[in-house]
Design an enzyme around this catalytic site. Sequence first.
Site, PDB file in Angstrom:
ATOM      1  N   ARG A 101      -1.520  -1.558 -18.565  1.00  0.00           N
ATOM      2  CA  ARG A 101      -2.709  -1.159 -18.458  1.00  0.00           C
ATOM      3  C   ARG A 101      -2.658   0.054 -17.566  1.00  0.00           C
ATOM      4  O   ARG A 101      -2.210  -0.383 -16.345  1.00  0.00           O
ATOM      5  CB  ARG A 101      -3.847  -1.843 -18.346  1.00  0.00           C
ATOM      6  CG  ARG A 101      -3.690  -3.123 -19.357  1.00  0.00           C
ATOM      7  CD  ARG A 101      -5.110  -3.735 -19.008  1.00  0.00           C
ATOM      8  NE  ARG A 101      -6.392  -2.927 -19.702  1.00  0.00           N
ATOM      9  CZ  ARG A 101      -6.496  -2.896 -20.846  1.00  0.00           C
ATOM     10  NH1 ARG A 101      -5.683  -3.601 -21.621  1.00  0.00           N
ATOM     11  NH2 ARG A 101      -7.327  -2.278 -21.458  1.00  0.00           N
ATOM     12  N   ASP A 133      -7.038  14.747 -23.949  1.00  0.00           N
ATOM     13  CA  ASP A 133      -6.967  13.063 -23.447  1.00  0.00           C
ATOM     14  C   ASP A 133      -6.242  12.727 -24.742  1.00  0.00           C
ATOM     15  O   ASP A 133      -6.727  12.362 -26.000  1.00  0.00           O
ATOM     16  CB  ASP A 133      -8.614  12.600 -23.382  1.00  0.00           C
ATOM     17  CG  ASP A 133      -8.381  11.532 -22.883  1.00  0.00           C
ATOM     18  OD1 ASP A 133      -7.400  10.752 -23.321  1.00  0.00           O
ATOM     19  OD2 ASP A 133      -9.505  10.768 -23.029  1.00  0.00           O
ATOM     20  N   LYS A 153      -1.963   1.802 -24.973  1.00  0.00           N
ATOM     21  CA  LYS A 153      -2.475   1.824 -26.419  1.00  0.00           C
ATOM     22  C   LYS A 153      -1.204   1.946 -27.451  1.00  0.00           C
ATOM     23  O   LYS A 153      -0.348   1.129 -27.109  1.00  0.00           O
ATOM     24  CB  LYS A 153      -3.406   2.778 -26.610  1.00  0.00           C
ATOM     25  CG  LYS A 153      -4.756   2.612 -25.803  1.00  0.00           C
ATOM     26  CD  LYS A 153      -5.910   3.685 -26.054  1.00  0.00           C
ATOM     27  CE  LYS A 153      -6.803   4.021 -24.962  1.00  0.00           C
ATOM     28  NZ  LYS A 153      -7.721   2.998 -24.854  1.00  0.00           N
ATOM     29  N   GLU A 160      -0.640   4.970  -0.296  1.00  0.00           N
ATOM     30  CA  GLU A 160      -1.227   6.119  -0.686  1.00  0.00           C
ATOM     31  C   GLU A 160      -0.461   7.266  -0.473  1.00  0.00           C
ATOM     32  O   GLU A 160       0.248   7.103   0.439  1.00  0.00           O
ATOM     33  CB  GLU A 160      -2.689   6.089   0.203  1.00  0.00           C
ATOM     34  CG  GLU A 160      -3.729   4.995  -0.205  1.00  0.00           C
ATOM     35  CD  GLU A 160      -4.922   5.104   0.640  1.00  0.00           C
ATOM     36  OE1 GLU A 160      -5.395   5.793   1.272  1.00  0.00           O
ATOM     37  OE2 GLU A 160      -5.422   3.811   0.495  1.00  0.00           O
ATOM     38  N   THR A 167      -3.771   7.093 -21.549  1.00  0.00           N
ATOM     39  CA  THR A 167      -3.577   5.845 -21.034  1.00  0.00           C
ATOM     40  C   THR A 167      -2.088   5.718 -21.363  1.00  0.00           C
ATOM     41  O   THR A 167      -1.434   6.127 -22.047  1.00  0.00           O
ATOM     42  CB  THR A 167      -4.594   4.811 -21.778  1.00  0.00           C
ATOM     43  OG1 THR A 167      -4.227   4.935 -23.224  1.00  0.00           O
ATOM     44  CG2 THR A 167      -6.053   5.074 -21.590  1.00  0.00           C
ATOM     45  N   TYR A 224       0.769  -1.033  -0.060  1.00  0.00           N
ATOM     46  CA  TYR A 224       0.016   0.065   0.187  1.00  0.00           C
ATOM     47  C   TYR A 224       0.775   1.236  -0.173  1.00  0.00           C
ATOM     48  O   TYR A 224       1.947   1.245   0.728  1.00  0.00           O
ATOM     49  CB  TYR A 224      -0.878   0.022   1.299  1.00  0.00           C
ATOM     50  CG  TYR A 224      -2.270  -0.304   0.916  1.00  0.00           C
ATOM     51  CD1 TYR A 224      -3.117   0.763   0.083  1.00  0.00           C
ATOM     52  CD2 TYR A 224      -2.869  -1.381   1.124  1.00  0.00           C
ATOM     53  CE1 TYR A 224      -4.224   0.610  -0.125  1.00  0.00           C
ATOM     54  CE2 TYR A 224      -4.581  -1.526   0.806  1.00  0.00           C
ATOM     55  CZ  TYR A 224      -4.913  -0.638  -0.126  1.00  0.00           C
ATOM     56  OH  TYR A 224      -6.396  -0.884  -0.529  1.00  0.00           O
TER      57      TYR A 224
HETATM   58  N1  PLP Z   1      -9.834   8.008 -23.008  1.00  0.00           N
HETATM   59  C1  PLP Z   1      -9.592   7.833 -24.222  1.00  0.00           C
HETATM   60  C2  PLP Z   1      -9.581   8.806 -25.422  1.00  0.00           C
HETATM   61  C3  PLP Z   1     -10.059   6.344 -24.647  1.00  0.00           C
HETATM   62  O1  PLP Z   1      -9.954   5.917 -26.143  1.00  0.00           O
HETATM   63  C4  PLP Z   1     -10.046   5.531 -23.549  1.00  0.00           C
HETATM   64  C5  PLP Z   1     -10.307   3.866 -23.773  1.00  0.00           C
HETATM   65  O2  PLP Z   1     -10.963   3.452 -24.783  1.00  0.00           O
HETATM   66  C6  PLP Z   1     -10.034   6.308 -22.224  1.00  0.00           C
HETATM   67  C7  PLP Z   1      -9.848   7.378 -21.896  1.00  0.00           C
HETATM   68  C8  PLP Z   1     -10.419   5.092 -21.098  1.00  0.00           C
HETATM   69  O3  PLP Z   1      -9.125   4.252 -20.722  1.00  0.00           O
HETATM   70  P1  PLP Z   1      -9.225   3.267 -19.844  1.00  0.00           P
HETATM   71  O4  PLP Z   1     -10.020   2.017 -20.483  1.00  0.00           O
HETATM   72  O5  PLP Z   1      -7.991   2.539 -19.526  1.00  0.00           O
HETATM   73  O6  PLP Z   1     -10.205   3.502 -18.772  1.00  0.00           O
END
Ligand code: PLP
Length: 478
Positions: free
Chosen positions: A279, A241, A273, A66, A270, A64
């Site tokens: 992940r 994002d 990808k 935090e 993320t 842990y």
């Molecule tokens: N943001 C975008 C643009 C995504 O395409 C995705 C996943 O498909 C996410 C966020 C979410 O990612 P996670 O599945 O790791 O929560």
Amino acid sequence: MSGNAESTAYRSALEVIGAVEPRVATAIRAELADQRESLKLIASENYASPATLLAMGNWFSDKYAEGTVGRRFYAGCQNVDTVEALAAEHARELFGAPYAYVQPHSGIDANLVAFWAVLADRVESPALRRAQARHVNDLTEADWFALRRELGNQRMLGMSLDAGGHLTHGFRPNISGKMFDQRSYGTDPETGLIDYDRVAEAAREFKPLILVGGYSAYPRKVNFRILREIADSVGATFMVDMAHFAGLVAGKIFTGDFDPVPHAHIVTSTTHKSLRGPRGGLVLCGPELAEQVDRGCPMVLGGPLPQVMAAKAVALAEARRPDFVDYAGRIVANAQALADGLQRRGTKLVTGGTDNHLALIDVTGYGLTGRQAEQALLDSGIVTNRNAIPQDPNGAWYTSGIRVGTPALTTRGFGTAELDATAELIHTVLSRTAPGTNADGTASKAKYVLDPGVADRVSKQASDLLTGFPLYPAIDLG
Ligand code: PLP
């Protein structure tokens, strides 16, 4: 690591796991076999390196931690501090960002951390300060009521789901659409491209607190300089994002106006990808938002996953190596070869092509729904996912699109010739598939009829294509 070491590591691990629950060891072996045998075109998936994968399978999982580096709510976190600091340093260096927070367990978590950080930075609310000291699951109805009232129904403007945006960019059923009064911007109905004048108009009318850029299924570059100017013109915080295209930013394909990091106030991603890590998620920002971002725990997150932060450190170190630039360039060249190959064979693509890692096939040209096309391709050994297209007549469940992406096949070593051959296989399946009918004779959006022999023939051709590009070639599980 030598191939021998990788094989030994995985064989030993499976032996240890199998001694306790053999069915788990069998499933892990089967997953490798399935991944080796499938022509994977899912734009959001990849194959992490053995070093990245192995960094997750150890005793960091037992800890842990935090809090943040050097300021933990638990004792004995010195080794977690080491890996978290390393992952953050690699992320800062790789993306040229002043601050990196690497605790989010996923992309959705990263976005929630960013939203709450912006709210806390921009809106004075005692209820929010109280909520930040708790985990989001512990908030009562009364807390949420006070929060919404004090936050004053803040507004978010993001890309609509059917134009390629993500659920977390304000989609009504997602928490982002509940936390915020949301509105979305789409794409031009003729070209399928973002119309920046319309985004500016929507921003002027709606005056969002947060303007969100980024996407899950938009096949083109986005000009982040222009979006920042729009955000500035209405006093919005500009968030990007980059979950899908972080690998193209890391690999210096998206530079200048197309690199979100110098233009956005806050960037989320993320790590699994196109970036090819474990992940997980991360947040990048400048010093003005760093303190609020660090409050991701306890507001959104509980304990971080130190084993995943260790793997992020490994994968981000890999992404800083010169060969990652070559990898990112090949992802895009391959996506363009796939898109060109499809279009030469008469397939309709949203926006008429791609300049990133993905293409969006409009399967209405074949008289199919996305659901029918996805299943017919799967029967033929080609793994894709159905996806809505702009103004989709079939909605988000059946859809009219198939999203295809090249990060995974590029990791396997596929080049433009193999992607052109893949285009031929996709076209063969889709042109030999017809919509099916329901028992009452009405047209079905799910059933389909694939010409006899096509699935077997294409599966064999897909498998032949893959034979020259073995996945994890150094790993022999015996
Ligand atoms: N943001 C975008 C643009 C995504 O395409 C995705 C996943 O498909 C996410 C966020 C979410 O990612 P996670 O599945 O790791 O929560």
